[in-house]
Motif scaffolding. Structure first.
Motif, PDB file in Angstrom:
ATOM      1  N   SER A  82       0.812  -1.214   0.000  1.00  0.00           N
ATOM      2  CA  SER A  82       0.000   0.000   0.000  1.00  0.00           C
ATOM      3  C   SER A  82       0.849   1.270   0.000  1.00  0.00           C
ATOM      4  O   SER A  82       0.302   2.371   0.063  1.00  0.00           O
ATOM      5  N   GLY A  83       2.199   1.119  -0.077  1.00  0.00           N
ATOM      6  CA  GLY A  83       3.070   2.280  -0.223  1.00  0.00           C
ATOM      7  C   GLY A  83       3.856   2.678   1.004  1.00  0.00           C
ATOM      8  O   GLY A  83       4.669   3.602   0.936  1.00  0.00           O
ATOM      9  N   TRP A  84       3.649   1.992   2.123  1.00  0.00           N
ATOM     10  CA  TRP A  84       4.373   2.317   3.350  1.00  0.00           C
ATOM     11  C   TRP A  84       5.760   1.691   3.344  1.00  0.00           C
ATOM     12  O   TRP A  84       5.969   0.635   2.752  1.00  0.00           O
ATOM     13  N   ARG A  85       6.709   2.336   4.035  1.00  0.00           N
ATOM     14  CA  ARG A  85       8.013   1.736   4.308  1.00  0.00           C
ATOM     15  C   ARG A  85       7.928   0.965   5.619  1.00  0.00           C
ATOM     16  O   ARG A  85       7.142   1.310   6.508  1.00  0.00           O
ATOM     17  N   LEU A  86       8.757  -0.080   5.742  1.00  0.00           N
ATOM     18  CA  LEU A  86       8.870  -0.849   6.981  1.00  0.00           C
ATOM     19  C   LEU A  86      10.344  -0.991   7.312  1.00  0.00           C
ATOM     20  O   LEU A  86      11.183  -1.141   6.426  1.00  0.00           O
ATOM     21  N   ARG A  87      10.666  -0.968   8.608  1.00  0.00           N
ATOM     22  CA  ARG A  87      12.058  -1.030   9.031  1.00  0.00           C
ATOM     23  C   ARG A  87      12.245  -2.120  10.082  1.00  0.00           C
ATOM     24  O   ARG A  87      11.347  -2.401  10.887  1.00  0.00           O
ATOM     25  N   TYR A  88      13.435  -2.726  10.032  1.00  0.00           N
ATOM     26  CA  TYR A  88      13.876  -3.656  11.076  1.00  0.00           C
ATOM     27  C   TYR A  88      15.006  -2.984  11.830  1.00  0.00           C
ATOM     28  O   TYR A  88      15.986  -2.537  11.223  1.00  0.00           O
ATOM     29  N   GLU A  89      14.876  -2.895  13.162  1.00  0.00           N
ATOM     30  CA  GLU A  89      15.846  -2.158  13.980  1.00  0.00           C
ATOM     31  C   GLU A  89      16.379  -3.038  15.111  1.00  0.00           C
ATOM     32  O   GLU A  89      15.741  -3.194  16.161  1.00  0.00           O
ATOM     33  N   PRO A  90      17.562  -3.644  14.922  1.00  0.00           N
ATOM     34  CA  PRO A  90      18.100  -4.550  15.946  1.00  0.00           C
ATOM     35  C   PRO A  90      18.618  -3.849  17.188  1.00  0.00           C
ATOM     36  O   PRO A  90      18.894  -4.516  18.186  1.00  0.00           O
ATOM     37  N   ALA A  91      18.768  -2.511  17.160  1.00  0.00           N
ATOM     38  CA  ALA A  91      19.176  -1.808  18.381  1.00  0.00           C
ATOM     39  C   ALA A  91      18.089  -1.887  19.449  1.00  0.00           C
ATOM     40  O   ALA A  91      18.373  -1.746  20.644  1.00  0.00           O
ATOM     41  N   ALA A  92      16.843  -2.092  19.035  1.00  0.00           N
ATOM     42  CA  ALA A  92      15.747  -2.385  19.970  1.00  0.00           C
ATOM     43  C   ALA A  92      15.638  -3.897  20.100  1.00  0.00           C
ATOM     44  O   ALA A  92      15.618  -4.616  19.097  1.00  0.00           O
ATOM     45  N   ARG A  93      15.576  -4.388  21.327  1.00  0.00           N
ATOM     46  CA  ARG A  93      15.599  -5.836  21.548  1.00  0.00           C
ATOM     47  C   ARG A  93      14.430  -6.257  22.427  1.00  0.00           C
ATOM     48  O   ARG A  93      14.122  -5.616  23.429  1.00  0.00           O
ATOM     49  N   VAL A  94      13.814  -7.356  22.021  1.00  0.00           N
ATOM     50  CA  VAL A  94      12.746  -7.983  22.791  1.00  0.00           C
ATOM     51  C   VAL A  94      13.097  -9.460  22.906  1.00  0.00           C
ATOM     52  O   VAL A  94      13.356 -10.115  21.885  1.00  0.00           O
ATOM     53  N   ALA A  95      13.144  -9.972  24.122  1.00  0.00           N
ATOM     54  CA  ALA A  95      13.525 -11.372  24.339  1.00  0.00           C
ATOM     55  C   ALA A  95      12.297 -12.279  24.224  1.00  0.00           C
ATOM     56  O   ALA A  95      11.183 -11.895  24.611  1.00  0.00           O
ATOM     57  N   HIS A  96      12.515 -13.475  23.694  1.00  0.00           N
ATOM     58  CA  HIS A  96      11.435 -14.439  23.477  1.00  0.00           C
ATOM     59  C   HIS A  96      11.810 -15.763  24.129  1.00  0.00           C
ATOM     60  O   HIS A  96      12.946 -16.231  24.008  1.00  0.00           O
ATOM     61  N   GLU A  97      10.858 -16.374  24.800  1.00  0.00           N
ATOM     62  CA  GLU A  97      11.088 -17.670  25.435  1.00  0.00           C
ATOM     63  C   GLU A  97      10.908 -18.772  24.394  1.00  0.00           C
ATOM     64  O   GLU A  97       9.785 -19.155  24.059  1.00  0.00           O
ATOM     65  N   HIS A  98      12.028 -19.257  23.859  1.00  0.00           N
ATOM     66  CA  HIS A  98      11.972 -20.273  22.809  1.00  0.00           C
ATOM     67  C   HIS A  98      11.574 -21.630  23.383  1.00  0.00           C
ATOM     68  O   HIS A  98      11.745 -21.905  24.587  1.00  0.00           O
ATOM     69  N   ARG A  99      11.085 -22.473  22.527  1.00  0.00           N
ATOM     70  CA  ARG A  99      10.754 -23.836  22.933  1.00  0.00           C
ATOM     71  C   ARG A  99      12.021 -24.617  23.243  1.00  0.00           C
ATOM     72  O   ARG A  99      13.009 -24.507  22.522  1.00  0.00           O
ATOM     73  N   ALA A 100      11.961 -25.439  24.299  1.00  0.00           N
ATOM     74  CA  ALA A 100      13.160 -26.121  24.783  1.00  0.00           C
ATOM     75  C   ALA A 100      13.158 -27.613  24.498  1.00  0.00           C
ATOM     76  O   ALA A 100      14.217 -28.239  24.517  1.00  0.00           O
ATOM     77  N   SER A 101      11.995 -28.208  24.236  1.00  0.00           N
ATOM     78  CA  SER A 101      11.954 -29.650  23.978  1.00  0.00           C
ATOM     79  C   SER A 101      12.021 -29.907  22.480  1.00  0.00           C
ATOM     80  O   SER A 101      11.523 -29.109  21.668  1.00  0.00           O
ATOM     81  N   VAL A 102      12.623 -31.025  22.108  1.00  0.00           N
ATOM     82  CA  VAL A 102      12.792 -31.355  20.693  1.00  0.00           C
ATOM     83  C   VAL A 102      11.441 -31.466  19.995  1.00  0.00           C
ATOM     84  O   VAL A 102      11.242 -30.938  18.883  1.00  0.00           O
ATOM     85  N   ARG A 103      10.482 -32.131  20.642  1.00  0.00           N
ATOM     86  CA  ARG A 103       9.176 -32.348  20.004  1.00  0.00           C
ATOM     87  C   ARG A 103       8.459 -31.025  19.735  1.00  0.00           C
ATOM     88  O   ARG A 103       7.956 -30.792  18.631  1.00  0.00           O
ATOM     89  N   ALA A 104       8.412 -30.154  20.751  1.00  0.00           N
ATOM     90  CA  ALA A 104       7.725 -28.868  20.576  1.00  0.00           C
ATOM     91  C   ALA A 104       8.436 -28.001  19.550  1.00  0.00           C
ATOM     92  O   ALA A 104       7.798 -27.305  18.744  1.00  0.00           O
ATOM     93  N   TRP A 105       9.762 -28.046  19.566  1.00  0.00           N
ATOM     94  CA  TRP A 105      10.557 -27.231  18.640  1.00  0.00           C
ATOM     95  C   TRP A 105      10.338 -27.682  17.196  1.00  0.00           C
ATOM     96  O   TRP A 105      10.072 -26.854  16.318  1.00  0.00           O
ATOM     97  N   LEU A 106      10.437 -28.982  16.927  1.00  0.00           N
ATOM     98  CA  LEU A 106      10.232 -29.483  15.575  1.00  0.00           C
ATOM     99  C   LEU A 106       8.794 -29.251  15.109  1.00  0.00           C
ATOM    100  O   LEU A 106       8.551 -28.934  13.942  1.00  0.00           O
ATOM    101  N   GLY A 107       7.848 -29.401  16.015  1.00  0.00           N
ATOM    102  CA  GLY A 107       6.456 -29.141  15.660  1.00  0.00           C
ATOM    103  C   GLY A 107       6.243 -27.699  15.231  1.00  0.00           C
ATOM    104  O   GLY A 107       5.502 -27.421  14.280  1.00  0.00           O
ATOM    105  N   ARG A 108       6.925 -26.781  15.912  1.00  0.00           N
ATOM    106  CA  ARG A 108       6.781 -25.363  15.551  1.00  0.00           C
ATOM    107  C   ARG A 108       7.409 -25.084  14.197  1.00  0.00           C
ATOM    108  O   ARG A 108       6.868 -24.314  13.393  1.00  0.00           O
ATOM    109  N   LYS A 109       8.557 -25.690  13.926  1.00  0.00           N
ATOM    110  CA  LYS A 109       9.209 -25.490  12.636  1.00  0.00           C
ATOM    111  C   LYS A 109       8.323 -26.010  11.501  1.00  0.00           C
ATOM    112  O   LYS A 109       8.197 -25.362  10.448  1.00  0.00           O
ATOM    113  N   ALA A 110       7.717 -27.180  11.684  1.00  0.00           N
ATOM    114  CA  ALA A 110       6.817 -27.712  10.665  1.00  0.00           C
ATOM    115  C   ALA A 110       5.600 -26.806  10.489  1.00  0.00           C
ATOM    116  O   ALA A 110       5.129 -26.580   9.362  1.00  0.00           O
TER     117      ALA A 110
END
Length: 511
Positions: free
Chosen positions: A278-306
């Motif tokens: 629609s004509g807008w610009r979008l930016r990615y700014e790594p100087a701003a950081r937000v932490a995410h609690e990633h999945r730790a078990s193999v089953r949950a992790w692979l399920g999320r990737k699929a």
């Protein structure tokens, strides 16, 4: 129809060249961005540049700053934006279902890192214990909007956006923890009236004392949500092709109809591409950081990737030519095909194709009357190159030296894409081919090992040894297998081959 002209950048707006941008011919030619491009600047434009930094002072510098930042060869400095929205113009919207512990952690972090917010809206998407959600939100001064039954995170975000009254909405998932300075840094980009959305870097979160396992170590390095340490414009088929909705700042005027509620996955990619269309610009700014609690078990992790892989098919339907497994120029596609034949004659033919492509590229780069090989820059000698004060392209200029840099760069990128496609997008077909073909087996094995080790070398921790390399490569390949399985399943469900079809036109998604 031409794209609407973006608003003029304000005086004082500052952009700095990307460290990986080559500036040659005395600053007349800039090479960089993703996909790589060559920009030729006029003498008037060059006269406004003070080294790698440009400060907007008039219409000419504003247009130049826009050109450089849109191309990805330079990036805005949000800390020096002259006029930006305040936190009181932002409402934080959080979709949640149950997860009161994570919600409490998030809201405490929001209050600590972003004082003066215009509001917090938590959308309870059919929690089993809505009273518990109400208590947590009330303790942090927010308000709750409730869905009696779960409608999914997209619908919850849309409900929260409609319930907000400010001009900017910050979407945060319940499993993230914003770090200090995240909001003020992102708001700096909205000092540009053309920017409709901006996203922070998503890094790994872990509670104190947690021990890493191979899954969490790999996710800390290679999470699908972490788009790296370099800022970038967000455009399809580029280094930063999307940004996740786990943390996203959006103008309400750019939000439009919001997230597609019929897309349980890849709805964030769809949204940012529609905002860009629609004509807008979008930016990615790594100087701003937000932490995410990633999945730790193999089953949950692979399920999320699929699960992520299943999003490619609906994306391909809504956004044709934006999600090919590989996007190559015809000459790189021909060279890679010839190399894949694995015969002496085919390797020689691939070399011939590369030579011809290099010559054609040099011819296209040459300006009228320009010598084919330029003279050395006297201000940048061999000793400066050895100390990495200059790049080789700063020393010797002209269309032939530039082509000798750009053509191998393009061929290397093609090889990287091909290896990734074999082990990720096309692995079911590649495995079947390997059963009957020795050449396919060799190609698949080489891609799996070489690309995996190259990935480890790029993302490894300092001091990591051989055991870490083996674990990383194994996790990387498991990531690819899960994603590829989800991709093929999604393609079957949606009856489309579009997310599996390569683009060998050499044109952009709108070409």
């Amino acid at each position: 129809m031409s794209e609407p002209r973006p608003p003029r950048l304000p005086d004082g707006w500052t952009v700095r060249s990307d460290p990986r941008t080559w500036r040659v011919d005395g600053g007349a030619t800039w090479i960089g961005g993703s996909p790589p491009r060559v920009l030729r600047l006029s003498a008037a434009a060059r006269s406004r540049l003070a080294g790698p930094e440009l400060v907007v002072a008039d219409a000419t510098t504003a247009a130049l700053a826009r050109l450089l930042s849109d191309a990805g060869v330079a990036h805005p400095d949000p800390a020096r934006a002259p006029s930006v929205p305040g936190p009181d113009e932002v409402t934080v919207v959080v979709p949640v279902r149950d997860r009161t512990v994570e919600l409490e952690r998030l809201l405490a972090a929001v209050r600590a890192t972003a004082p003066g917010l215009g509001g917090i809206v938590v959308v309870d998407d059919g929690s089993a214990d809505p009273d518990a959600t109400e208590r947590v939100v009330a303790a942090h001064g927010g308000r709750v909007v409730r869905h009696p039954s779960s409608r999914g995170p997209s619908a919850a975000r849309n409900t929260g956006a409609r319930a907000s009254t400010t001009g900017i909405v910050a979407f945060l998932d319940s499993d993230v923890v914003p770090e200090p300075g995240w909001l003020t840094t992102l708001l700096g980009h909205l000092g540009d009236a053309a920017v409709g959305a901006v996203a922070p870097r998503i890094v790994a979160w872990a509670s104190p004392g947690d021990q890493e396992n191979p899954v969490t170590r790999y996710e800390r390095r290679r999470s699908s949500l972490d788009l790296g340490e370099r800022p970038a414009p967000v455009t399809a088929r580029s280094r930063v092709a999307y940004v996740p909705s786990a943390a996203l700042l959006v103008r309400r005027s750019a939000f439009g109809e919001g997230f597609r509620e019929d897309m349980p996955v890849a709805e964030d990619v769809d949204l940012v591409w529609r905002i860009a269309a629609s004509g807008w610009r979008l930016r990615y700014e790594p100087a701003a950081r937000v932490a995410h609690e990633h999945r730790a078990s193999v089953r949950a992790w692979l399920g999320r990737k699929a699960f992520y892989g299943t999003g490619a098919a609906p994306l391909a339907r809504h956004h044709p030519r934006r999600v090919p497994p590989v996007a190559l120029a015809p000459w790189t596609a021909a060279a890679m095909t010839l190399l894949g034949v694995q015969r002496r004659w085919s390797v020689a033919a691939a070399g011939a194709v590369t030579v011809v492509a290099t010559a054609r590229l040099a011819r296209g780069l040459r300006k009228p009357g320009e010598p084919w090989i330029g003279r050395a820059d006297r201000g940048c000698g061999a000793a400066d190159v050895q100390r990495q004060r200059c790049r080789i392209a700063d020393v010797t200029t002209g269309p032939i030296p530039l082509a000798l840099v750009l053509a191998p760069w393009g061929l290397g990128g093609a090889a990287w894409q091909a290896a990734g496609a074999l082990t990720r997008h096309w692995w079911p077909a590649a495995v079947l081919g390997a059963v009957v073909s020795r050449r396919v087996r060799r190609a698949l094995l080489a891609a799996a090992v070489v690309e995996g080790l190259a990935d480890w070398l790029r993302f490894r921790d300092r001091g990591a040894g051989p055991v870490d390399a083996v674990l990383h490569v194994a996790a990387h390949r498991a990531d690819d297998l899960a994603y590829g399985a989800g991709l093929w399943w999604g393609a079957w469900r949606h009856r489309t081959v579009e997310p599996l079809r390569p683009d060998l036109s050499g044109k952009g998604p709108d070409g």
